[in-house]
Scaffold this active site. Structure first.
Site, PDB file in Angstrom:
ATOM      1  N   GLY A 161       0.756  -1.231   0.050  1.00 12.88           N
ATOM      2  CA  GLY A 161       0.146  -0.149   0.028  1.00 12.88           C
ATOM      3  C   GLY A 161       0.938   1.342   0.142  1.00 12.88           C
ATOM      4  CD  GLN A 170       3.294   5.849   2.855  1.00 15.78           C
ATOM      5  OE1 GLN A 170       2.632   5.191   2.449  1.00 15.78           O
ATOM      6  NE2 GLN A 170       4.219   4.973   3.494  1.00 15.78           N
ATOM      7  CB  CYS A 223       5.272   1.887   7.587  1.00 22.12           C
ATOM      8  SG  CYS A 223       4.878   3.509   6.892  1.00 22.12           S
ATOM      9  CG  LEU A 224       6.737   1.095   1.620  1.00 24.94           C
ATOM     10  CD1 LEU A 224       6.197   1.269   0.374  1.00 24.94           C
ATOM     11  CD2 LEU A 224       7.778  -0.103   1.446  1.00 24.94           C
ATOM     12  CG  HIS A 264      -0.468   1.175   7.483  1.00 21.92           C
ATOM     13  ND1 HIS A 264       0.414   0.743   8.420  1.00 21.92           N
ATOM     14  CD2 HIS A 264       0.138   2.022   6.648  1.00 21.92           C
ATOM     15  CE1 HIS A 264       1.525   1.097   7.944  1.00 21.92           C
ATOM     16  NE2 HIS A 264       1.346   1.951   6.917  1.00 21.92           N
ATOM     17  CD  GLU A 265      -1.475   2.353   2.830  1.00 22.77           C
ATOM     18  OE1 GLU A 265      -0.772   3.353   3.064  1.00 22.77           O
ATOM     19  OE2 GLU A 265      -0.789   1.347   2.836  1.00 22.77           O
ATOM     20  CG  HIS A 310       0.324   6.575   5.801  1.00 20.24           C
ATOM     21  ND1 HIS A 310       1.778   7.125   6.387  1.00 20.24           N
ATOM     22  CD2 HIS A 310       0.704   5.587   5.629  1.00 20.24           C
ATOM     23  CE1 HIS A 310       2.403   6.141   6.690  1.00 20.24           C
ATOM     24  NE2 HIS A 310       1.943   4.944   6.137  1.00 20.24           N
TER      25      HIS A 310
HETATM   26  O1  GNR Z   1       4.111  -2.731   2.582  1.00 18.40           O
HETATM   27  C1  GNR Z   1       3.483  -2.268   3.552  1.00 18.40           C
HETATM   28  N1  GNR Z   1       3.227  -3.428   4.475  1.00 18.40           N
HETATM   29  C2  GNR Z   1       2.335  -3.439   5.295  1.00 18.40           C
HETATM   30  C3  GNR Z   1       2.225  -4.590   6.313  1.00 18.40           C
HETATM   31  C4  GNR Z   1       1.384  -4.661   7.526  1.00 18.40           C
HETATM   32  C5  GNR Z   1       0.562  -3.494   7.567  1.00 18.40           C
HETATM   33  C6  GNR Z   1       0.336  -2.656   6.759  1.00 18.40           C
HETATM   34  C7  GNR Z   1       1.357  -2.297   5.694  1.00 18.40           C
HETATM   35  S1  GNR Z   1       1.122  -1.071   4.586  1.00 18.40           S
HETATM   36  C8  GNR Z   1       2.974  -1.058   4.030  1.00 18.40           C
HETATM   37  C9  GNR Z   1       3.010  -0.103   2.982  1.00 18.40           C
HETATM   38  C10 GNR Z   1       2.999   1.496   3.708  1.00 18.40           C
HETATM   39  O2  GNR Z   1       3.911   2.012   4.398  1.00 18.40           O
HETATM   40  N2  GNR Z   1       1.902   2.012   3.562  1.00 18.40           N
HETATM   41  O3  GNR Z   1       1.712   3.138   3.830  1.00 18.40           O
HETATM   42 NI    NI Z   2       2.731   3.356   5.741  1.00 13.03          NI
END
Ligand code: GNR
Ligand code: NI
Length: 170
Positions: free
Chosen positions: A46, A51, A94-95, A136-137, A140
């Site tokens: 995601g 980001q 998270c990236l 999670h997204e 952000h």
């Molecule tokens: O790549 C991602 N893996 C992930 C694993 C568990 C819960 C959420 C994520 S999202 C993350 C990519 C990211 O940072 N999205 O904002």
């Molecule tokens: Ni993230």
């Protein structure tokens, strides 16, 4: 299609509350495809626009595994309209916090309205990894990163490790 640089903690951009998109046009679609390309390259499942430095309420996601064909998803102006009472724990990454992971508890299911790739209104009932990832997204878009849910001590350690990682990259 471009690969865009990913913003990492503690960049204050990640605390930005992103602004709703006013028009779904070709320029936005091109940007979302750059986001997807960036996400696949990372790799991640995601990505929120902030980001890659754009404070607009746009997410891309692909939860398909390597075995199956790609399944890119686009979510514009997503709004959580319902969350389940039962919770689920997932070991999140998270990236923007590379190589750091923590168990995060969130509602196990949620309903989200959004505009799709063509600007049409949609509603989904998300469960499992989709529910975790979309929350999670959307966090952000509201300036929240998953490490905001862990202790100050653990967050400090994670941010320090990311700073070191990023420094060693260049
Ligand atoms: O790549 C991602 N893996 C992930 C694993 C568990 C819960 C959420 C994520 S999202 C993350 C990519 C990211 O940072 N999205 O904002
Ligand atoms: Ni993230």
């Amino acid at each position: 299609m471009a690969i865009l640089p990913i913003v990492t903690v503690p960049d204050p951009l990640l605390k930005t509350v992103s602004t709703p998109v006013e028009m779904v046009d070709d320029a936005l679609r091109a940007f979302m495809n750059d986001m997807l390309n960036t996400m696949y390259n990372a790799p991640g499942i995601g990505l929120a626009a902030i980001q890659v430095g754009r404070p607009i309420r746009v997410l891309v996601m692909d939860l398909s595994d390597e075995q199956t064909s790609p399944d890119p998803k686009y979510y514009i102006n997503p709004v959580v309209i319902w969350t389940s009472e039962d919770m689920a724990v997932y070991n999140e990454g998270c990236l923007s916090v590379p190589e750091q992971y923590a168990d995060i508890e969130r509602p196990a299911e949620c309903k989200v309205t959004y505009l799709d790739y063509h600007g049409a209104e949609q509603e989904i009932h998300a469960t499992g990894l989709l529910a975790t990832c979309i929350q999670h997204e959307i966090d952000h878009l509201n300036g929240i990163v998953f490490i905001d849910y862990i202790s100050t001590l653990k967050r400090g350690i994670a941010v320090r490790k990311v700073k070191k990682l990023v420094k060693e990259e260049d």
